[in-house]
Structure formats: structure tokens, C-alpha cells
Design a protein around this motif. Structure first.
Motif, short mmCIF file in Angstrom:
data_model
loop_
_atom_site.label_atom_id
_atom_site.label_comp_id
_atom_site.label_asym_id
_atom_site.label_seq_id
_atom_site.Cartn_x
_atom_site.Cartn_y
_atom_site.Cartn_z
N ARG A 18 0.83 -1.21 0.00
CA ARG A 18 0.00 0.00 0.00
C ARG A 18 0.87 1.25 0.00
N TYR A 21 2.03 1.83 -3.48
CA TYR A 21 0.86 2.25 -4.26
C TYR A 21 0.56 3.73 -4.01
N GLU A 22 0.52 4.12 -2.74
CA GLU A 22 0.17 5.49 -2.39
C GLU A 22 1.26 6.48 -2.79
N PHE A 25 0.97 6.68 -6.98
CA PHE A 25 -0.22 7.16 -7.67
C PHE A 25 -0.91 8.22 -6.81
N ARG A 30 -5.87 6.68 -8.02
CA ARG A 30 -5.87 5.32 -7.49
C ARG A 30 -7.25 4.94 -6.96
N LYS A 31 -7.48 3.66 -6.89
CA LYS A 31 -8.75 3.16 -6.38
C LYS A 31 -8.73 3.22 -4.85
N GLU A 33 -9.14 2.08 -1.02
CA GLU A 33 -8.83 0.79 -0.41
C GLU A 33 -10.08 -0.08 -0.24
N ASP A 78 -3.73 -3.17 -13.88
CA ASP A 78 -4.36 -1.89 -13.56
C ASP A 78 -3.35 -0.92 -12.95
N TYR A 79 -2.49 -1.41 -12.08
CA TYR A 79 -1.44 -0.60 -11.46
C TYR A 79 -0.18 -1.44 -11.38
#
Length: 195
Positions: A18, A21-22, A25, A30-31, A33, A78-79
Motif C-alpha cells: 500500500r 501504491y500510495e 499514484f 488510485r482506487k 482501499e 491496472d497498477y
């Protein structure tokens, strides 16, 4: 550095994934959580994590992460992100190779599929060069514009070895975006941010 496949966000590697990811993006890109949790619980996607097992593990318990799931005849990536402190070491390419192996063993996908920013600029060009070096091709000049995102996107794919016949005729950019949009539609269907 082994690949770990997370099908729930309560996995011990999720906090480190995470964080990558954070950092990689922006919030609007980002999507949430809660949506990721729902996608994993429904088997719509998995989080793939390359994790360190050396003395650096405390500093970088996860080196790279990706969120991917089935869409059309492809595995939609997707990421994909690498810990900023570890970039330039081939970890993004390594993670793509692991995704390819996983897709060949566990899915009927014929290609890895991504979307990348199609706008001008050094950063966007650098991303496109990365995808091309990793074996992705843009089938045509199709540029997709989302209603809610001002930046244009292009779709690219990397055929899976031995499954190229599943992509005959080769998909167009519009076809790839149908797969990508289907992936997103399934993810968001019935989702409310407060969940």
C-alpha cells in the motif's frame, strides 16, 4: 525475491505494498482501499508483490506491487509500481515476467494489457518507453479519453507466449479499451465509497 499473491488485504505484506501504491499514484489516480478490498474478495483482481528477503527487508519489505485481474482475453495490469528507492534495478520488468508466468499457469488470458498516459511530456514518454522495452505494443494510434480524467490514454498489450493464436486477429486499441473498461465496470458496479 519471491512473488506473493494477495487475495485479501489483511495479508502482512499489504501495508508495505500500500505504501508503494500510495507513493506512486496520486489520490485521484488510485482506487480507494475499500474498492480494492472488495475486488480481491470477489476474485476480480489480485495484488502481486515482489518482497525482499535480505537485510534490507526492514527498509523495503516490499519492492514492487501490481494490481491485476481478468478482462476480455487479457490480464489487465491496472497498477504497477516499484518502491521509488529501488527503481532502475529491473524490478518492474521482473514483476511483469512473474505476472506473465502466473497468467499462463492460472488463467486463459492471451496477453497482459495496460493503459498508459498518451499525453505529451517527459514523464509520459518515459512510461511508454518502459512498456515498449517490456515487450508491450500499441496496436494502432487509438487514443482514449475518459469523461472523468482530462488526460488521454493509449492501450498496449504483451502477447503471452504460446497463446498468440488467442489474439487473432490482433486486438485494436478500441478492443483493448473495451476489455479495460469492462474490468473497471465490474470493479465499480454497486460500489459506494462509504463501504
Amino acid at each position: 525475491m519471491p512473488l506473493h499473491i494477495l487475495d485479501r488485504l489483511n495479508h502482512p505484506l499489504w501495508p508495505a505494498a500500500r505504501a508503494i501504491y500510495e507513493r506512486s499514484f496520486p489520490p485521484h489516480g488510485r482506487k480507494p482501499e475499500a474498492l480494492l478490498r472488495r475486488m480481491l474478495e470477489r476474485g476480480q483482481a489480485y495484488v502481486f508483490v515482489l518482497a525482499n528477503e535480505d537485510s534490507q527487508a526492514r527498509l523495503h519489505p516490499a519492492a514492487a506491487m501490481a494490481l491485476a485481474g481478468p478482462g476480455g482475453s487479457g490480464l489487465i495490469v491496472d497498477y504497477l509500481a516499484v518502491d521509488p528507492a529501488l527503481r532502475g534495478q529491473g524490478l518492474g520488468s521482473r514483476l511483469l515476467d512473474e505476472l506473465e508466468r502466473w497468467a499462463l499457469e492460472r488463467t486463459t488470458a492471451s496477453a497482459l494489457v495496460i493503459e498508459t498516459e498518451a499525453g505529451a511530456g517527459k514523464e509520459n514518454e518515459g512510461r511508454r518507453v518502459f512498456w515498449e522495452r517490456a515487450g508491450f505494443v500499441a496496436p494502432d494510434g487509438h487514443v482514449h479519453r475518459y469523461i472523468w480524467v482530462p488526460e488521454p490514454y493509449a492501450a498496449m498489450y504483451r502477447p503471452l507466449p504460446g497463446r498468440e493464436g488467442g489474439l487473432l486477429p490482433p486486438p485494436s486499441g478500441r478492443q483493448l479499451f473495451r476489455w479495460i473498461e469492462g474490468f473497471h465496470a465490474r470493479a465499480y458496479r454497486g460500489f459506494r465509497e462509504e463501504e
